[in-house]
Design a protein around this motif. Structure first.
Motif, PDB file in Angstrom:
ATOM      1  N   LYS A   1     -40.508  16.036 -15.803  1.00  0.00           N
ATOM      2  CA  LYS A   1     -41.941  15.776 -15.674  1.00  0.00           C
ATOM      3  C   LYS A   1     -42.425  14.932 -16.845  1.00  0.00           C
ATOM      4  N   LEU A   2     -43.125  13.869 -16.536  1.00  0.00           N
ATOM      5  CA  LEU A   2     -43.749  13.043 -17.569  1.00  0.00           C
ATOM      6  C   LEU A   2     -45.081  13.692 -17.936  1.00  0.00           C
ATOM      7  N   VAL A   3     -45.223  14.143 -19.181  1.00  0.00           N
ATOM      8  CA  VAL A   3     -46.443  14.853 -19.596  1.00  0.00           C
ATOM      9  C   VAL A   3     -47.347  13.979 -20.460  1.00  0.00           C
ATOM     10  N   ASP A   4     -46.827  12.886 -20.990  1.00  0.00           N
ATOM     11  CA  ASP A   4     -47.638  11.968 -21.792  1.00  0.00           C
ATOM     12  C   ASP A   4     -47.090  10.560 -21.603  1.00  0.00           C
ATOM     13  N   ALA A   5     -47.832   9.717 -20.898  1.00  0.00           N
ATOM     14  CA  ALA A   5     -47.367   8.361 -20.589  1.00  0.00           C
ATOM     15  C   ALA A   5     -47.411   7.443 -21.798  1.00  0.00           C
ATOM     16  N   LYS A   6     -48.250   7.749 -22.760  1.00  0.00           N
ATOM     17  CA  LYS A   6     -48.417   6.860 -23.904  1.00  0.00           C
ATOM     18  C   LYS A   6     -47.226   6.941 -24.852  1.00  0.00           C
ATOM     19  N   THR A   7     -46.682   8.138 -25.061  1.00  0.00           N
ATOM     20  CA  THR A   7     -45.623   8.317 -26.061  1.00  0.00           C
ATOM     21  C   THR A   7     -44.347   7.531 -25.737  1.00  0.00           C
ATOM     22  N   PRO A   8     -43.696   7.653 -24.571  1.00  0.00           N
ATOM     23  CA  PRO A   8     -43.879   8.665 -23.527  1.00  0.00           C
ATOM     24  C   PRO A   8     -43.146   9.967 -23.888  1.00  0.00           C
ATOM     25  N   LEU A   9     -43.653  11.074 -23.309  1.00  0.00           N
ATOM     26  CA  LEU A   9     -43.095  12.393 -23.544  1.00  0.00           C
ATOM     27  C   LEU A   9     -42.714  13.031 -22.219  1.00  0.00           C
ATOM     28  N   PHE A  10     -41.464  13.496 -22.141  1.00  0.00           N
ATOM     29  CA  PHE A  10     -40.969  14.139 -20.921  1.00  0.00           C
ATOM     30  C   PHE A  10     -40.689  15.620 -21.202  1.00  0.00           C
TER      31      PHE A  10
ATOM     32  N   LYS B   1     -35.136  -0.481 -11.367  1.00  0.00           N
ATOM     33  CA  LYS B   1     -35.610  -0.593 -12.745  1.00  0.00           C
ATOM     34  C   LYS B   1     -35.843   0.807 -13.309  1.00  0.00           C
ATOM     35  N   GLY B   2     -35.206   1.074 -14.470  1.00  0.00           N
ATOM     36  CA  GLY B   2     -35.383   2.370 -15.095  1.00  0.00           C
ATOM     37  C   GLY B   2     -34.243   3.331 -14.885  1.00  0.00           C
TER      38      GLY B   2
ATOM     39  N   SER C   1     -37.016  -3.628 -16.710  1.00  0.00           N
ATOM     40  CA  SER C   1     -35.973  -2.926 -17.444  1.00  0.00           C
ATOM     41  C   SER C   1     -36.099  -3.175 -18.943  1.00  0.00           C
ATOM     42  N   GLU C   2     -36.438  -4.415 -19.320  1.00  0.00           N
ATOM     43  CA  GLU C   2     -36.586  -4.756 -20.728  1.00  0.00           C
ATOM     44  C   GLU C   2     -37.745  -3.982 -21.360  1.00  0.00           C
ATOM     45  N   LYS C   3     -38.859  -3.908 -20.641  1.00  0.00           N
ATOM     46  CA  LYS C   3     -40.018  -3.178 -21.157  1.00  0.00           C
ATOM     47  C   LYS C   3     -39.699  -1.694 -21.300  1.00  0.00           C
ATOM     48  N   TRP C   4     -38.994  -1.129 -20.315  1.00  0.00           N
ATOM     49  CA  TRP C   4     -38.661   0.286 -20.388  1.00  0.00           C
ATOM     50  C   TRP C   4     -37.715   0.575 -21.546  1.00  0.00           C
ATOM     51  N   ARG C   5     -36.734  -0.282 -21.813  1.00  0.00           N
ATOM     52  CA  ARG C   5     -35.801  -0.029 -22.901  1.00  0.00           C
ATOM     53  C   ARG C   5     -36.538   0.022 -24.242  1.00  0.00           C
ATOM     54  N   GLY C   6     -37.564  -0.797 -24.390  1.00  0.00           N
ATOM     55  CA  GLY C   6     -38.361  -0.738 -25.609  1.00  0.00           C
ATOM     56  C   GLY C   6     -39.109   0.574 -25.744  1.00  0.00           C
ATOM     57  N   MET C   7     -39.597   1.117 -24.624  1.00  0.00           N
ATOM     58  CA  MET C   7     -40.298   2.403 -24.632  1.00  0.00           C
ATOM     59  C   MET C   7     -39.315   3.562 -24.771  1.00  0.00           C
ATOM     60  N   TYR C   8     -38.162   3.430 -24.137  1.00  0.00           N
ATOM     61  CA  TYR C   8     -37.151   4.499 -24.111  1.00  0.00           C
ATOM     62  C   TYR C   8     -36.637   4.821 -25.509  1.00  0.00           C
ATOM     63  N   GLU C   9     -36.553   3.798 -26.348  1.00  0.00           N
ATOM     64  CA  GLU C   9     -36.053   3.986 -27.699  1.00  0.00           C
ATOM     65  C   GLU C   9     -36.898   4.977 -28.493  1.00  0.00           C
TER      66      GLU C   9
ATOM     67  N   GLN D   1     -29.105   2.774 -25.792  1.00  0.00           N
ATOM     68  CA  GLN D   1     -30.098   2.117 -24.936  1.00  0.00           C
ATOM     69  C   GLN D   1     -29.686   2.147 -23.462  1.00  0.00           C
ATOM     70  N   VAL D   2     -29.160   3.291 -23.026  1.00  0.00           N
ATOM     71  CA  VAL D   2     -28.783   3.476 -21.627  1.00  0.00           C
ATOM     72  C   VAL D   2     -29.550   4.661 -21.058  1.00  0.00           C
ATOM     73  N   ASP D   3     -29.889   4.570 -19.796  1.00  0.00           N
ATOM     74  CA  ASP D   3     -30.690   5.610 -19.142  1.00  0.00           C
ATOM     75  C   ASP D   3     -30.061   5.999 -17.799  1.00  0.00           C
ATOM     76  N   PRO D   4     -28.913   6.686 -17.813  1.00  0.00           N
ATOM     77  CA  PRO D   4     -28.288   7.101 -16.549  1.00  0.00           C
ATOM     78  C   PRO D   4     -29.053   8.209 -15.838  1.00  0.00           C
ATOM     79  N   VAL D   5     -29.888   8.960 -16.567  1.00  0.00           N
ATOM     80  CA  VAL D   5     -30.664  10.045 -15.947  1.00  0.00           C
ATOM     81  C   VAL D   5     -31.753   9.475 -15.044  1.00  0.00           C
ATOM     82  N   GLY D   6     -32.342   8.361 -15.453  1.00  0.00           N
ATOM     83  CA  GLY D   6     -33.418   7.755 -14.676  1.00  0.00           C
ATOM     84  C   GLY D   6     -34.798   8.146 -15.159  1.00  0.00           C
ATOM     85  N   PHE D   7     -34.963   8.347 -16.475  1.00  0.00           N
ATOM     86  CA  PHE D   7     -36.295   8.640 -17.011  1.00  0.00           C
ATOM     87  C   PHE D   7     -37.245   7.475 -16.752  1.00  0.00           C
ATOM     88  N   GLY D   8     -36.715   6.258 -16.822  1.00  0.00           N
ATOM     89  CA  GLY D   8     -37.542   5.087 -16.558  1.00  0.00           C
ATOM     90  C   GLY D   8     -38.048   5.056 -15.132  1.00  0.00           C
TER      91      GLY D   8
END
Length: 375
Positions: free
Chosen positions: A267-276, A180-181, A348-356, A327-334
């Motif tokens: 590095k994930l620096v802000d989980a709420k945004t999220p910001l990498f 997932k992610g 995966s569904e929840k992450w795609r909503g955040m990834y956008e 809406q694809v994440d080949p890097v693996g930020f999720g």
């Protein structure tokens, strides 16, 4: 004849008979090294399977054959192929699996999952997407004497080791699909002026093809996925950022880097945004520059490094925007988010909503290990 001598004679005779038997079996085997799958619409079948197999004779001559059959399952089609051939096809040397583009757009996990369930097939098999159909790509090969399965295997291997192709093995695909992610990415093959080439990277959303990346963006994607080495890459620079060292009227100049090594830190620096925060370091020899510059001055070289860093940062930002749109994440930020935050109900569904809506800050640093020639 003594009893001991009789035993020796019997053993030698048995060995010779076994050797002859094995030789006859080898002559009757078709060694499959490539399989192609296509979606078709027929009343009695939905999958067309094309296999490339080679046969070695006693004279060490190799012949390659391409055979196809249709059915509703891949193994059913392979059974039909065996009815068409005089040789027994064995799949233990499978090297490449091709999926036609229409099939890839519908999803390939059913066929791909079947591969891992076959004990004869290793997990280091390469997967790839063919423009149009897999059958068409193989049929249009203009080098009939070439073993197309071996050719594609070596071409992908070369570009995976020091080129723009991320590892496209069966194991990597399934790992990305079930994790997932993260999403899989595969090489995209097509005919260009009679030659089969890797022209793009196929971006998969779960197991469905949803878009492609060209060579340039493929380089940036691969450097984000892990630390890698590359043979060479061309970088476009804006001349107005290089004054007073660059006085040509041409608005752009190009440099070619060779013997490149990349290093990336996520590095994930802000989980709420999220910001990498993403730090990328590119080191390579500046082998060629398209316009005249005085490279004897260290400040001129530093100016080139700064402009290259700025240019690549812009390219990374454009790449991320493209991936978010698809809406694809080949890097693996999720996957990085999941391991950092430890979310129990992560999906995966929840992450795609955040990834956008995710944000990314890039710190790109280009350094020249050596300075080459001016063209």
């Amino acid at each position: 004849m003594t009893s001991r001598v009789k035993k020796v004679v019997c053993v030698l005779t048995l060995v010779m008979c076994i050797g002859c038997a094995e030789q006859k079996i080898i002559d009757r085997l078709g060694v499959v090294n490539l399989i192609g799958y296509d979606r078709i619409e027929q009343s009695d079948a939905t999958i067309r399977t094309t296999i490339v197999a080679y046969q070695e004779s006693q004279e060490s001559k190799e012949t390659t054959t391409i055979t196809e059959a249709t059915n509703n399952t891949s193994k059913g089609a392979r059974n039909k192929i065996n009815l068409k051939t005089a040789t027994k096809n064995v799949i233990g040397q499978l090297r490449v699996v091709l999926y036609g583009e229409p099939l890839a757009k519908e999803g390939i996990i059913t066929l791909t999952d079947t591969l891992q369930r076959d004990s004869e097939i290793g997990t280091d098999v390469f997967l790839a997407v063919a423009k149009g159909s897999a059958k068409q790509l193989l049929s249009e090969n203009n080098k009939p004497k070439m073993n197309i399965g071996e050719f594609l295997f070596h071409m992908i291997t070369k570009n995976e080791r020091r080129g723009l192709v991320p590892s496209p093995t069966l194991n990597r695909f399934l790992n990305a699909y079930y994790r997932k992610g993260r999403d899989p990415v595969l090489p995209y093959l097509e005919h260009v002026k009679g030659e089969i080439m890797i022209t793009k990277l196929a971006l998969m959303k779960d197991d469905r093809l949803v878009g492609t990346l060209g060579h340039e963006q493929g380089f940036f994607l691969k450097t984000l996925m892990d630390n890698h080495k590359f043979d060479s890459f061309e970088v476009k620079l804006e001349g107005n950022h290089l004054k007073p060292f660059y006085t040509s009227k041409s608005p752009n100049l190009f440099i070619t880097l060779s013997n490149i090594s990349s290093d990336v830190k996520l590095k994930l620096v802000d989980a709420k945004t999220p910001l990498f925060h993403i730090r990328v370091k590119i080191m390579g020899q500046m082998e060629e520059i398209s316009q005249q510059m005085d490279l004897q001055e260290k400040e001129a070289i530093h100016a080139l490094e700064r402009e290259a860093s700025r240019s690549l940062k812009k390219q990374y930002e454009q790449l991320i925007k493209r991936l978010q749109e698809l809406q694809v994440d080949p890097v693996g930020f999720g996957s990085e988010y999941r391991s950092s935050v430890r979310v129990k109900d992560f999906s995966s569904e929840k992450w795609r909503g955040m990834y956008e809506h995710a944000q990314f800050e890039f710190d790109v640093n280009v350094r020249f290990t050596n300075v080459g020639i001016t063209s």
